[in-house]
Motif scaffolding. Sequence first.
Motif: not given
Length: 228
Positions: A21-32, A66-75
Amino acid sequence: MTCTAKTALLTELAAEGMQVLDLEGMAHHRGSVFGGHATPQPAQKMFETRIAAALTRLDPARPVVVEAESSKIGNLLVPPRLWAAMCAAPRVEVAAPLEARSQFFLSAYPDLVADPAGFIQTLDALVSLQGRERVAAWQGLVAEGAFARVAGELMAEHYDPRYARALARHGNAPRERVHLDRLDPASLRAAAGGLAAAIARADAARERSVQTAGVTADPCHPDGPATL
């Protein structure tokens, strides 16, 4: 940690037949703070629709990585139920030397390397966390073209400590660790099989703990996904 090629490894794991599940891809953001794409982020509702559509294609009897992410990816906010599952899921840690990660930064963020002025401006976002003096030193390195050096310092002095505090806060120690000496595409392809095996072991350990506790395995249970 940052720049251990986690997103690239998701692609390699998918090629190995694993569910990802590529959340960063779906969010159009690299998470930083440096993670914005040229393509704007979708609206929150569209992001959640993409996640829902991806989940319907998954087999709940098999692990999902799933890549470990913050609860927010970008906005964008990760849906709370998914975020809770990610926090509780078994973890597989990918580690690499700082030098390899610094070099990977150059390929992961080519837009920053190609636009030093923009890179310098983006660094201003860290002043409140790191202080003007330290940020000014990093900006000076960018102006000199020392991109790998500034990447290494950003990871050692900013990102790695923050990741370590987040891990300690959640109290979810990795069940498996995979060390990669190199992060070039060929090395990542070669490492995918071993990483997939580590994920399978972590999921098997999760399943045993669920059975021992007498809980019925449920794809919506917080122990569902396996996170990188």
